[in-house]
Write a protein that holds these residues in place. Structure first.
Motif, PDB file in Angstrom:
ATOM      1  N   ASP A   1       0.872  -1.172   0.000  1.00 17.56           N
ATOM      2  CA  ASP A   1       0.000   0.000   0.000  1.00 17.56           C
ATOM      3  C   ASP A   1       0.909   1.221   0.000  1.00 17.56           C
ATOM      4  O   ASP A   1       1.403   1.650   1.039  1.00 17.56           O
ATOM      5  CB  ASP A   1      -0.920   0.000   1.215  1.00 17.56           C
ATOM      6  CG  ASP A   1      -1.706   1.296   1.349  1.00 17.56           C
ATOM      7  OD1 ASP A   1      -1.889   1.983   0.331  1.00 17.56           O
ATOM      8  OD2 ASP A   1      -2.128   1.621   2.476  1.00 17.56           O
ATOM      9  N   ILE A   2       1.157   1.763  -1.174  1.00 17.59           N
ATOM     10  CA  ILE A   2       2.015   2.938  -1.312  1.00 17.59           C
ATOM     11  C   ILE A   2       1.173   4.187  -1.040  1.00 17.59           C
ATOM     12  O   ILE A   2       0.063   4.320  -1.561  1.00 17.59           O
ATOM     13  CB  ILE A   2       2.630   3.000  -2.717  1.00 17.59           C
ATOM     14  CG1 ILE A   2       3.500   1.766  -2.974  1.00 17.59           C
ATOM     15  CG2 ILE A   2       3.441   4.286  -2.909  1.00 17.59           C
ATOM     16  CD1 ILE A   2       3.811   1.520  -4.434  1.00 17.59           C
ATOM     17  N   ILE A   3       1.686   5.059  -0.222  1.00 18.13           N
ATOM     18  CA  ILE A   3       0.995   6.313   0.057  1.00 18.13           C
ATOM     19  C   ILE A   3       1.558   7.390  -0.874  1.00 18.13           C
ATOM     20  O   ILE A   3       2.751   7.694  -0.835  1.00 18.13           O
ATOM     21  CB  ILE A   3       1.171   6.736   1.527  1.00 18.13           C
ATOM     22  CG1 ILE A   3       0.553   5.677   2.447  1.00 18.13           C
ATOM     23  CG2 ILE A   3       0.562   8.106   1.774  1.00 18.13           C
ATOM     24  CD1 ILE A   3      -0.933   5.441   2.233  1.00 18.13           C
ATOM     25  N   TRP A   4       0.688   7.922  -1.713  1.00 20.50           N
ATOM     26  CA  TRP A   4       1.070   9.047  -2.567  1.00 20.50           C
ATOM     27  C   TRP A   4       0.755  10.341  -1.810  1.00 20.50           C
ATOM     28  O   TRP A   4      -0.389  10.727  -1.673  1.00 20.50           O
ATOM     29  CB  TRP A   4       0.334   8.994  -3.899  1.00 20.50           C
ATOM     30  CG  TRP A   4       0.466  10.264  -4.704  1.00 20.50           C
ATOM     31  CD1 TRP A   4       1.490  11.160  -4.675  1.00 20.50           C
ATOM     32  CD2 TRP A   4      -0.497  10.779  -5.636  1.00 20.50           C
ATOM     33  NE1 TRP A   4       1.245  12.214  -5.529  1.00 20.50           N
ATOM     34  CE2 TRP A   4       0.041  12.003  -6.135  1.00 20.50           C
ATOM     35  CE3 TRP A   4      -1.737  10.335  -6.091  1.00 20.50           C
ATOM     36  CZ2 TRP A   4      -0.652  12.775  -7.081  1.00 20.50           C
ATOM     37  CZ3 TRP A   4      -2.416  11.102  -7.033  1.00 20.50           C
ATOM     38  CH2 TRP A   4      -1.877  12.297  -7.515  1.00 20.50           C
ATOM     39  N   ASN A   5       1.800  10.989  -1.302  1.00 19.63           N
ATOM     40  CA  ASN A   5       1.655  12.284  -0.641  1.00 19.63           C
ATOM     41  C   ASN A   5       1.600  13.357  -1.719  1.00 19.63           C
ATOM     42  O   ASN A   5       2.594  13.666  -2.362  1.00 19.63           O
ATOM     43  CB  ASN A   5       2.839  12.529   0.302  1.00 19.63           C
ATOM     44  CG  ASN A   5       2.796  13.918   0.917  1.00 19.63           C
ATOM     45  OD1 ASN A   5       1.743  14.529   1.033  1.00 19.63           O
ATOM     46  ND2 ASN A   5       3.957  14.436   1.289  1.00 19.63           N
ATOM     47  N   ARG A   6       0.418  13.923  -1.904  1.00 25.07           N
ATOM     48  CA  ARG A   6       0.214  14.953  -2.937  1.00 25.07           C
ATOM     49  C   ARG A   6       0.714  16.286  -2.374  1.00 25.07           C
ATOM     50  O   ARG A   6      -0.056  17.074  -1.833  1.00 25.07           O
ATOM     51  CB  ARG A   6      -1.251  15.025  -3.322  1.00 25.07           C
ATOM     52  CG  ARG A   6      -1.822  13.672  -3.779  1.00 25.07           C
ATOM     53  CD  ARG A   6      -3.294  13.752  -4.069  1.00 25.07           C
ATOM     54  NE  ARG A   6      -4.049  14.216  -2.907  1.00 25.07           N
ATOM     55  CZ  ARG A   6      -5.309  14.619  -2.943  1.00 25.07           C
ATOM     56  NH1 ARG A   6      -5.964  14.617  -4.085  1.00 25.07           N
ATOM     57  NH2 ARG A   6      -5.926  15.011  -1.852  1.00 25.07           N
ATOM     58  N   VAL A   7       1.981  16.525  -2.538  1.00 31.07           N
ATOM     59  CA  VAL A   7       2.703  17.580  -1.829  1.00 31.07           C
ATOM     60  C   VAL A   7       2.012  18.936  -1.926  1.00 31.07           C
ATOM     61  O   VAL A   7       1.932  19.676  -0.947  1.00 31.07           O
ATOM     62  CB  VAL A   7       4.146  17.675  -2.380  1.00 31.07           C
ATOM     63  CG1 VAL A   7       4.913  18.800  -1.689  1.00 31.07           C
ATOM     64  CG2 VAL A   7       4.865  16.340  -2.194  1.00 31.07           C
TER      65      VAL A   7
ATOM     66  N   TYR B   1      -7.356  18.106   6.245  1.00 27.17           N
ATOM     67  CA  TYR B   1      -7.457  18.045   4.793  1.00 27.17           C
ATOM     68  C   TYR B   1      -6.874  16.716   4.307  1.00 27.17           C
ATOM     69  O   TYR B   1      -5.954  16.161   4.909  1.00 27.17           O
ATOM     70  CB  TYR B   1      -6.683  19.188   4.134  1.00 27.17           C
ATOM     71  CG  TYR B   1      -7.146  20.567   4.522  1.00 27.17           C
ATOM     72  CD1 TYR B   1      -8.479  20.837   4.814  1.00 27.17           C
ATOM     73  CD2 TYR B   1      -6.239  21.615   4.586  1.00 27.17           C
ATOM     74  CE1 TYR B   1      -8.897  22.102   5.170  1.00 27.17           C
ATOM     75  CE2 TYR B   1      -6.645  22.899   4.940  1.00 27.17           C
ATOM     76  CZ  TYR B   1      -7.980  23.142   5.238  1.00 27.17           C
ATOM     77  OH  TYR B   1      -8.376  24.396   5.585  1.00 27.17           O
ATOM     78  N   ARG B   2      -7.383  16.232   3.191  1.00 25.04           N
ATOM     79  CA  ARG B   2      -6.872  14.990   2.598  1.00 25.04           C
ATOM     80  C   ARG B   2      -5.679  15.323   1.700  1.00 25.04           C
ATOM     81  O   ARG B   2      -5.845  15.939   0.648  1.00 25.04           O
ATOM     82  CB  ARG B   2      -7.967  14.284   1.809  1.00 25.04           C
ATOM     83  CG  ARG B   2      -9.059  13.696   2.697  1.00 25.04           C
ATOM     84  CD  ARG B   2     -10.079  12.944   1.871  1.00 25.04           C
ATOM     85  NE  ARG B   2     -10.835  13.839   1.008  1.00 25.04           N
ATOM     86  CZ  ARG B   2     -11.721  13.433   0.106  1.00 25.04           C
ATOM     87  NH1 ARG B   2     -11.930  12.129  -0.078  1.00 25.04           N
ATOM     88  NH2 ARG B   2     -12.385  14.296  -0.625  1.00 25.04           N
ATOM     89  N   GLN B   3      -4.514  14.896   2.091  1.00 30.29           N
ATOM     90  CA  GLN B   3      -3.296  15.214   1.354  1.00 30.29           C
ATOM     91  C   GLN B   3      -2.666  13.995   0.674  1.00 30.29           C
ATOM     92  O   GLN B   3      -1.629  14.120   0.047  1.00 30.29           O
ATOM     93  CB  GLN B   3      -2.267  15.840   2.305  1.00 30.29           C
ATOM     94  CG  GLN B   3      -2.720  17.155   2.932  1.00 30.29           C
ATOM     95  CD  GLN B   3      -2.754  18.302   1.928  1.00 30.29           C
ATOM     96  OE1 GLN B   3      -1.732  18.698   1.404  1.00 30.29           O
ATOM     97  NE2 GLN B   3      -3.939  18.821   1.666  1.00 30.29           N
TER      98      GLN B   3
END
Length: 346
Positions: A178-184, A197-199
């Protein structure tokens, strides 16, 4: 963004091939070749049906981000994401992913980027939201997530990504990460006054079995990927405000396939996977139900200097493995334990 008629005028040399297939629709292909003989195929139609036209066990890696459940309206009937229930949405995805599994190489991997949805249960919203124009369709369509009567409390996160992941496991997929994509640089959510907030979003990595091919040397980060959302001219021209970034696609493609390998995206949208695969010397096939997106992809491929070819040539390419397959560092046959000559058990 150019008008649709202008786009068609620019790409008037493109010929799509049509013919009968297993439903009442028509098969609609667009085929391209690069200067160094990498092939791209773009298929217009619904993914579950169109993927049936592709051969078994040919793609090294699949990368996709399907429409999320009732988050956006892409403007055409029958779109995935507008089902009447979460279960129906998952069933629709499974029909597509069953075909992905069939077409994926026995040692292939599948990267699935998917986000969640909230249950409001408060009825249809009114007025308009200038801060979220892409979601104003909820003012004209009563979404199931806005109807009352669910068996979870209002304002709950539904947990769609994990429901999908569990359904995949039940169908025989191995969930490896389960890779977490942190939407910087993700937008803030002005209406979310009582929660964070969903980041981030999930990027699930699946394999067809315990033993598969994977190039760890291409990993930039482990299971948290810090990748900004792309806001550039190409994404604006595509008119797709939910496209995943080319860097995310690149990482998945490079760890999952050798140069000259084969890439699949069953929900190709505005073409990020197609453009990224070609830029990194892979062959690629994408399926998309939105004609405007297919028009955009074709126009961009032509403007990038790629030449139209035939679907027969794309098929011939897919049936041949990469010339570098045997020596590729990611080939499972090349995994070695230090000081030993047998493959590592992942």
């Amino acid at each position: 963004m150019a008008t649709k008629s202008a786009q068609r005028a620019k790409k008037k040399t493109v010929t799509r091939t049509t013919g009968p297939f297993q439903s009442s629709s028509q098969l609609d292909h667009s085929s391209w070749v690069t200067a160094d003989s990498k092939f791209a195929g773009v298929i217009l139609g619904d993914s579950a049906t169109m993927l049936k036209q592709l051969p078994d066990e040919v793609f090294n890696v699949a990368v996709t981000s399907p429409p999320y459940y009732w988050v956006r309206d892409y403007g055409y009937d029958g779109q995935v994401g507008h089902e009447e229930s979460v279960d129906a949405y998952i069933d629709a995805l499974m029909k597509v992913f069953d075909e992905v599994k069939r077409t994926l190489h026995p040692e292939g991997v599948f990267f699935l980027n998917i986000g969640d949805t909230y249950y409001s249960g408060n009825g249809q919203p009114h007025g308009s939201d200038p801060r979220s124009s892409s979601r104003n369709f909820a003012r004209t369509k009563l979404r199931p997530v806005d109807r009352s009567g669910w068996d979870i409390p209002k304002k709950s996160m539904i947990g769609v990504p994990w429901k999908v992941a569990f359904a995949m496991q039940q169908r025989g997929w191995t969930l490896r990460s389960d890779i977490i994509w942190n939407r910087v640089n993700a937008f803030v959510e002005p209406t979310a006054r009582d929660r964070p907030y969903r980041q981030y979003e999930h990027v699930f990595m699946f394999s067809k079995s315990r033993f598969y091919s994977f190039d760890r040397t291409k990993l930039v980060e482990e299971d948290v990927w810090n990748i900004p959302i792309e806001r550039n001219l190409r994404t604006r021209q595509a008119g797709h405000n939910a496209a995943f970034p080319s860097e995310l696609a690149r990482r998945c493609i490079e760890v999952g396939s050798p140069i000259g390998g084969h890439v699949l995206d069953p929900f190709v949208g505005s073409g990020t996977t197609v453009f990224t695969a070609l830029a990194h010397d892979r062959n690629v096939v994408g399926v998309e139900m939105g004609e405007d997106y297919v028009d955009y992809i074709e126009t961009t491929l032509q403007s990038d200097g790629h030449k139209p070819t035939t679907w027969k040539e794309v098929q011939k390419c897919l049936l041949k493995p990469s010339a570098l397959w045997d020596t590729w560092a990611g080939n499972k046959n090349n995994f070695r334990k230090p000081g030993q000559g047998r493959p590592i058990d992942p």
